[in-house]
Structures are given as C-alpha cells and as structure tokens.
Design a protein around this motif. Structure first.
Motif, short mmCIF file in Angstrom:
data_model
loop_
_atom_site.label_atom_id
_atom_site.label_comp_id
_atom_site.label_asym_id
_atom_site.label_seq_id
_atom_site.Cartn_x
_atom_site.Cartn_y
_atom_site.Cartn_z
N THR A 280 2.52 7.87 2.42
CA THR A 280 1.34 7.87 1.77
C THR A 280 0.65 6.56 1.35
N GLU B 39 6.77 10.11 6.97
CA GLU B 39 5.23 10.06 6.70
C GLU B 39 5.04 9.51 5.37
N ASN C 239 0.79 -1.38 0.11
CA ASN C 239 -0.04 -0.01 -0.11
C ASN C 239 0.95 1.32 0.04
N ARG D 153 -4.26 7.98 2.17
CA ARG D 153 -4.20 8.22 3.80
C ARG D 153 -2.78 8.25 3.99
N LYS D 154 -2.48 9.03 5.21
CA LYS D 154 -1.11 9.25 5.44
C LYS D 154 -0.76 8.36 6.87
N GLN D 155 0.47 7.96 7.00
CA GLN D 155 0.66 7.21 8.15
C GLN D 155 2.01 7.89 8.58
N ASP E 120 -4.66 4.68 -1.01
CA ASP E 120 -5.72 5.25 -1.12
C ASP E 120 -5.67 6.69 -0.71
#
Length: 123
Positions: A87, A85, A72, A92-94, A90
């Motif tokens: 990406t 960070e 992902n 979203r950031k983690q 989809d």
C-alpha cells in the motif's frame, strides 16, 4: 451434527491458511539489502546486474514497510505464497510477485518488459 463438522473443517482450514501467511510474514520480516536488478530493454536481452549503491527494504512484523528507494511504501500484506501487496502513501495498491530462497528475496513487479530486484537479508 453434520453442520458442526463442516464448521469445524472451515475453521481448521482457515487457521492453516492464516498460519501460512504468518510464516511468510515472519520469513520476510527484517532488513534486506538490494544486490541485483533486472531491466530488459524490450528485446529479451535483460540480465541480472549487480547493484553498487546501498539500498535497503525493511519488512516489519506489524505490516509496515520502509525502503530507501521507494519511500512511498507504507504497508505490505502477504496475499499468498507468491504475491505481496504494497500500500502506497496515496492509498494505491501495488501487487508484486516474490520468492524467497534461503536468505535471498526476489521481487518482480508487474512490468511491460522483464524487471525485478534481488535482495539479501542482513538481519
């Protein structure tokens, strides 16, 4: 004249911050092999354990990232000297904490219990 000095200082410190981020990006760039993982059952007894499967994480200098475990991941960005960070596909950031020591990279995502992954640079 004072405004020019202030502007010069802002530009100078901005360049220093940008260089620090570029240094971190170049330090991360390359292929990393997963060697250990940490998972805690919730009682504080978690320990780093050796990983036997072949798992890799690759950081590219253009900001793209690939992983054999986490397909992902699309891109990464160095936020500062301890935070990355990612990406996801989809959008979203983690955010994960990271630490480099020599050829070892430790990633610790935000988990309810202790968790993490250790990698060794292979190129």
């Amino acid at each position: 004249m004072k405004a020019i000095q202030q502007l010069t200082l802002v530009i100078f410190f901005g360049l220093i911050a940008g260089c620090a981020t570029m240094n971190e990006t170049s330090r991360l760039a390359g292929k990393w092999k997963l060697t250990e993982s940490l998972a805690d059952p919730g009682d504080g007894s978690g320990k780093w354990n050796a990983v036997t499967n072949e798992s890799y994480l690759t950081f590219n200098t253009d900001g793209s990232v690939s992983s054999t475990d986490s397909p992902n991941f699309q891109t990464y960005k160095v936020l500062d000297s301890v935070k990355l960070e990612f990406t996801l596909n989809d959008g979203r950031k983690q955010v994960v904490s990271y630490k480099t020591e020599g050829s070892t990279l430790t990633l610790t995502p935000q988990c309810i219990e202790a968790c993490g992954s250790k990698y060794v640079k292979v190129n």
